[in-house]
Scaffold this active site. Structure first.
Site, short mmCIF file in Angstrom:
data_model
loop_
_atom_site.label_atom_id
_atom_site.label_comp_id
_atom_site.label_asym_id
_atom_site.label_seq_id
_atom_site.Cartn_x
_atom_site.Cartn_y
_atom_site.Cartn_z
N HIS A 58 55.73 6.86 29.25
CA HIS A 58 54.57 7.04 29.76
C HIS A 58 54.68 8.44 30.79
O HIS A 58 54.07 9.30 30.63
CB HIS A 58 54.44 5.89 30.87
CG HIS A 58 53.13 6.17 31.71
ND1 HIS A 58 51.88 5.41 31.69
CD2 HIS A 58 52.95 6.87 32.83
CE1 HIS A 58 51.41 6.01 32.49
NE2 HIS A 58 51.66 6.62 33.41
N GLU A 59 55.95 8.63 31.39
CA GLU A 59 56.25 9.65 32.52
C GLU A 59 56.54 10.80 31.51
O GLU A 59 56.30 11.87 32.07
CB GLU A 59 57.24 9.40 33.22
CG GLU A 59 56.93 8.21 34.23
CD GLU A 59 55.86 8.22 35.02
OE1 GLU A 59 55.32 9.43 34.97
OE2 GLU A 59 55.66 7.35 35.98
N HIS A 62 53.11 12.22 30.30
CA HIS A 62 52.74 13.32 31.40
C HIS A 62 53.44 14.61 31.46
O HIS A 62 52.70 15.78 31.38
CB HIS A 62 52.97 12.69 32.90
CG HIS A 62 52.15 11.42 33.04
ND1 HIS A 62 50.61 11.75 32.82
CD2 HIS A 62 52.06 10.20 33.75
CE1 HIS A 62 49.93 10.66 33.34
NE2 HIS A 62 50.92 9.77 33.71
#
Length: 265
Positions: A58-59, A62
């Site tokens: 997820h990170e 980003h």
């Protein structure tokens, strides 16, 4: 060190992430084969490690999107190595989401990587950076649910099936909650570039409390029931019944007496 070598170092996958991935693979194997005497322990370790892997992805989503959108400081911060210890708020990004899973069986989103927005030009790019994380959860959910909607469960042991169902629930709840237009969450980050300057300034003080606000609201019985009705409706449409996710959560909490309906034989 040359510029090319430095860039390769910035993007080299961290041993920490590889270690977590290895734990997920080994405990997934133990869950599948029934190697552990207590299947709940294997399910707990498998789901927890796989959940941390999804948080790292997820990170990373980003960070990678921010890099391609113009923020070239991302690599130097270690965000492209998938190392959870490099996040700006490791407590928010990893520890609290894991605790939320243990406490309530819900994939509550964590803190995001620090993106230097001043390097990014264009509202669409800013929105894409915020949307990339939840989309990673959506892709992870598709992977977890694939055996169910592809009707490929023949030969899949019940503990592993339950674990996949519970892991899918975590991914779907994380994606939905992350996309809420609440300051501090990714959903707000998607719409923020399109708001007026005054609106952004007014919302800014609330950003540090957005996650806590969502967690508090979910404790309201009527909100919690409505939210999970939506989540279970999505899971049901993907072929995962409520019993599968419930038994996955029961096995995950191996320290409690399990429900007899969740047979693993």
């Amino acid at each position: 060190m040359s510029t090319a070598a430095a860039r390769r170092s910035e993007r080299r996958i961290s041993p920490v992430f590889l270690g977590i991935l290895a734990v997920s693979a080994v405990t997934g194997w133990a869950t599948w084969t029934g190697f552990a005497e207590q299947p709940g322990v294997a399910v707990f370790l498998f789901v927890t490690s796989a959940w941390i892997v999804s948080l790292c992805l997820h990170e990373y989503a980003h960070a990678r999107t921010a890099l391609h959108s113009g923020d070239f400081t991302i690599g130097a911060k270690g965000y492209l190595t998938l190392n959870p210890l490099k996040y700006t708020h490791a407590l928010l990004s990893i520890v609290l989401p894991v605790l939320f899973v243990i406490m309530g069986g819900i994939g509550l989103p964590g803190g995001a990587v620090f993106v230097e927005r001043g390097h990014i030009r264009g509202r669409w790019k800013h929105s894409a950076v915020s949307a990339a994380g939840p989309l990673a959860n959506v892709l992870f959910a598709v992977l977890c649910t694939a055996p169910f909607w592809l009707d490929a469960l023949d030969g899949v042991p019940r503990p592993f099936r339950y674990a996949l169902g519970f892991l899918a629930l975590l991914q779907i709840t994380a994606a939905i909650l992350n996309l809420l237009p609440v300051p501090g969450l990714d959903g707000y980050g998607v719409i923020e570039p399109w708001l007026s300057y005054n609106a952004r300034r007014q919302m800014e003080p609330f950003a540090p409390f957005g996650l806590l606000f969502v967690f508090a609201v979910l404790w309201i019985p009527s909100v919690n029931e409505t939210f999970f009705d939506m989540v279970y409706g999505l899971l049901n449409s993907l072929g995962i019944d409520n019993n599968t996710t419930a038994c996955g959560y029961e096995l995950f909490r191996f320290w409690r007496e399990s429900d007899p309906i969740c047979s693993v034989s």
